[in-house]
Write an enzyme that holds these catalytic residues in place. Structure first.
Site, PDB file in Angstrom:
ATOM      1  N   CYS A 278      82.437  22.714 -11.489  1.00 55.62           N
ATOM      2  CA  CYS A 278      81.277  23.540 -11.172  1.00 55.62           C
ATOM      3  C   CYS A 278      80.024  22.700 -11.436  1.00 55.62           C
ATOM      4  O   CYS A 278      79.878  22.130 -12.522  1.00 55.62           O
ATOM      5  CB  CYS A 278      81.306  24.774 -12.077  1.00 55.62           C
ATOM      6  SG  CYS A 278      79.917  25.873 -11.864  1.00 55.62           S
TER       7      CYS A 278
ATOM      8  N   CYS B 160      68.126  36.547 -11.356  1.00 59.66           N
ATOM      9  CA  CYS B 160      69.180  37.569 -11.465  1.00 59.66           C
ATOM     10  C   CYS B 160      69.339  37.962 -12.941  1.00 59.66           C
ATOM     11  O   CYS B 160      69.437  37.082 -13.810  1.00 59.66           O
ATOM     12  CB  CYS B 160      70.507  37.037 -10.924  1.00 59.66           C
ATOM     13  SG  CYS B 160      70.373  36.430  -9.225  1.00 59.66           S
TER      14      CYS B 160
ATOM     15  N   GLU C  23      70.020  28.012  -7.497  1.00 57.43           N
ATOM     16  CA  GLU C  23      70.418  28.582  -6.207  1.00 57.43           C
ATOM     17  C   GLU C  23      70.464  27.407  -5.222  1.00 57.43           C
ATOM     18  O   GLU C  23      69.424  26.863  -4.829  1.00 57.43           O
ATOM     19  CB  GLU C  23      69.384  29.637  -5.776  1.00 57.43           C
ATOM     20  CG  GLU C  23      69.380  30.000  -4.309  1.00 57.43           C
ATOM     21  CD  GLU C  23      70.725  30.463  -3.766  1.00 57.43           C
ATOM     22  OE1 GLU C  23      71.190  31.520  -4.181  1.00 57.43           O
ATOM     23  OE2 GLU C  23      71.299  29.748  -2.899  1.00 57.43           O
TER      24      GLU C  23
ATOM     25  N   SER D   7      77.100  35.983  -3.867  1.00 61.20           N
ATOM     26  CA  SER D   7      77.019  36.898  -5.011  1.00 61.20           C
ATOM     27  C   SER D   7      76.484  38.228  -4.504  1.00 61.20           C
ATOM     28  O   SER D   7      75.329  38.304  -4.098  1.00 61.20           O
ATOM     29  CB  SER D   7      76.064  36.335  -6.068  1.00 61.20           C
ATOM     30  OG  SER D   7      76.535  35.107  -6.537  1.00 61.20           O
TER      31      SER D   7
ATOM     32  N   HIS E 265      77.490  41.814  -5.984  1.00 61.45           N
ATOM     33  CA  HIS E 265      77.307  42.498  -7.268  1.00 61.45           C
ATOM     34  C   HIS E 265      76.875  43.964  -7.212  1.00 61.45           C
ATOM     35  O   HIS E 265      76.891  44.633  -8.248  1.00 61.45           O
ATOM     36  CB  HIS E 265      76.339  41.726  -8.185  1.00 61.45           C
ATOM     37  CG  HIS E 265      76.730  40.301  -8.401  1.00 61.45           C
ATOM     38  ND1 HIS E 265      78.013  39.914  -8.725  1.00 61.45           N
ATOM     39  CD2 HIS E 265      76.020  39.138  -8.292  1.00 61.45           C
ATOM     40  CE1 HIS E 265      78.066  38.597  -8.829  1.00 61.45           C
ATOM     41  NE2 HIS E 265      76.887  38.102  -8.558  1.00 61.45           N
TER      42      HIS E 265
ATOM     43  N   ASN F 229      80.147  38.751 -18.116  1.00 65.92           N
ATOM     44  CA  ASN F 229      80.199  37.855 -19.264  1.00 65.92           C
ATOM     45  C   ASN F 229      78.875  38.035 -20.004  1.00 65.92           C
ATOM     46  O   ASN F 229      77.841  37.600 -19.500  1.00 65.92           O
ATOM     47  CB  ASN F 229      80.374  36.417 -18.767  1.00 65.92           C
ATOM     48  CG  ASN F 229      80.790  35.480 -19.873  1.00 65.92           C
ATOM     49  OD1 ASN F 229      81.279  35.905 -20.911  1.00 65.92           O
ATOM     50  ND2 ASN F 229      80.584  34.199 -19.645  1.00 65.92           N
TER      51      ASN F 229
ATOM     52  N   CYS G 242      78.268  29.622 -16.509  1.00 67.20           N
ATOM     53  CA  CYS G 242      77.226  28.692 -16.087  1.00 67.20           C
ATOM     54  C   CYS G 242      75.877  29.126 -16.646  1.00 67.20           C
ATOM     55  O   CYS G 242      75.524  30.274 -16.610  1.00 67.20           O
ATOM     56  CB  CYS G 242      77.195  28.613 -14.566  1.00 67.20           C
ATOM     57  SG  CYS G 242      78.657  27.810 -13.913  1.00 67.20           S
TER      58      CYS G 242
HETATM   59  S1  SF4 Z   1      71.798  30.689 -10.841  1.00 68.99           S
HETATM   60 FE1  SF4 Z   1      72.581  32.101  -9.268  1.00 68.99          FE
HETATM   61  S2  SF4 Z   1      73.050  33.988 -10.381  1.00 68.99           S
HETATM   62 FE2  SF4 Z   1      71.721  32.733 -11.702  1.00 68.99          FE
HETATM   63  S3  SF4 Z   1      69.601  33.447 -11.325  1.00 68.99           S
HETATM   64 FE3  SF4 Z   1      70.019  31.716  -9.942  1.00 68.99          FE
HETATM   65  S4  SF4 Z   1      70.770  32.635  -8.051  1.00 68.99           S
HETATM   66 FE4  SF4 Z   1      70.925  34.209  -9.640  1.00 68.99          FE
END
Ligand code: SF4
Length: 389
Positions: free
Chosen positions: A135, A146, A192, A247, A249, A323, A366
């Site tokens: 990853c 988010c 992102e 994603s 959700h 999580n 992550c």
């Molecule tokens: S890394 Fe992904 S899940 Fe986290 S805030 Fe950014 S877009 Fe949203």
């Protein structure tokens, strides 16, 4: 392997040059063109960054290359190994900023790699090496905000360049065990990816280049929060070859906007249309990521609505029990709730899997490791339809 080659922005660093770009540079130094592919292979196929070790190059060229900045643009600041084999690297970039990358033994998290086993039959796999999924991050922090995501807490600090993105995989390969090999790469770490499109597009070309790491496009998955114009661009640029994960959700716009502010700009209906347009090759599926949050999006009627939304789109759904992030009021449903949600989706004919959290003892979700020391309280306001970090 399908050759993919979108029009790319100019390389920002020597490390992210393609063979023909190396050839242009080397020809301008008075070298023959074929040296371009040699230099590219040393870096991206063999993981050698010190020109002195590029033994099939003439000494004069090695000395000239030593003046280029070919060093890896990051160092491993922390390397944690979980009892389940998951390894998390905290990577310090040259400006001191930190991102993270996780190595995950496959078989533990086949779901994460977005290539279902039944689609793997035609892929040749050397038996001796254990495949692992990696990853990787694409930005330092993230602007999307988010509310369930630790990476969103800090906000965007900067984009990563293509050299930094690919270097995570070069490092991952160097730091995996001898019997392992990085087979899947998942753009699902900090950031992102589609918000950093130019660098990510170049990284995709580098990672799948047959003279470099030569990853199959079916083994590279890009996960997005739903940037619709860039999903279209990715589909056009790569002919749908890059595996897409989205994603989602939540199944209604009010709840999704509360969890993921991007939904106010690109609501669910618009996102579903973009998925319908994505030029998926036959036998491939888009992965839908659905984090189950107790009392927020885990009711059986949400599963019913989800299956309706996805009708006609080739998908598989990854259900991810929440999580917890420090300070967040959001929690995971209990096991029976997760099972019931999965069963309900399956009863509608939707392929649904539960992704187990790996590496709990090293905070492998992550965003968590790099955010150590940056924790802030999260505020979620469903009633106002807003939220964020
Ligand atoms: S890394 Fe992904 S899940 Fe986290 S805030 Fe950014 S877009 Fe949203």
């Amino acid at each position: 392997m399908v050759a993919i080659r979108p029009t790319l922005a100019a390389p920002k660093t020597a490390l992210e040059r393609l063979p023909e770009e190396w050839a242009d540079v080397l020809v301008s130094w008075g070298e023959p063109k074929f040296r371009g592919i040699q230099v590219f292979r040393w870096i991206h196929q063999r993981g050698v960054f010190d020109p002195a070790q590029m033994t099939d190059l003439p000494k004069s060229l090695r000395e000239r290359l030593a003046k280029e900045d070919l060093a890896l643009p990051m160092e491993v600041a922390l390397f944690h190994r979980s009892s389940d084999g998951t390894r998390k690297m905290l990577l310090r970039l040259t400006d001191g900023k930190e991102v993270e990358s996780v190595l995950i033994p496959q078989g533990h998290v086949g779901d994460l790699a977005a290539v279902p086993d039944d689609e793997d039959a035609d892929v040749e796999e050397p038996r001796a090496r254990t495949p692992i999924s990696q990853c990787i991050s694409t930005q330092v922090g993230c602007a999307m905000g988010c509310v369930f995501c630790a990476s969103g807490v800090a906000g965007l600090k900067r984009h990563m360049n293509a050299g930094e993105i690919v270097s995570q995989v070069l490092l991952g390969r160097a730091r995996s065990d001898e019997h392992e090999r990085v087979r899947n790469v998942v753009f699902m770490g900090m950031g992102e990816p589609l918000h950093n499109y130019d660098a990510v597009a170049r990284a995709l070309v580098l990672l799948t280049h047959p003279e470099g790491l030569a990853l199959s496009t079916r083994r590279v998955t890009l996960s997005t929060s739903g940037l619709v114009p860039q999903i279209d661009r990715l589909g056009q640029d790569f002919g749908g070859q890059v595996q897409l994960a989205v994603s989602l959700h939540a199944v209604d716009n009010e709840k999704r906007s509360a969890l993921m502010p991007i939904n106010r700009k690109h609501p669910i209906e618009e996102l579903m249309e973009a998925l319908r347009r994505y030029p998926l090759p036959k036998r491939r599926r888009i992965t839908i990521e659905y984090t189950l949050i107790a009392g927020k999006n885990d009711e059986l009627r949400d599963a019913d609505t989800l299956s309706k939304l996805l009708r006609g789109i080739p998908v598989k759904v990854n259900l991810i029990p929440m999580n917890p992030v420090d300070g967040s009021p959001l929690a995971a449903p209990d096991y029976s709730g997760v099972d019931a949600f999965q069963e309900r989706l399956r009863s509608h004919g939707v392929a649904a899997f539960v992704r187990r959290t790996r590496g709990d003892d090293i905070a492998a979700a992550c965003g968590q490791l790099a955010l150590h020391g940056e924790k802030r309280r999260l505020r979620v306001d469903y009633s106002a339809g807003g939220g964020g970090s």
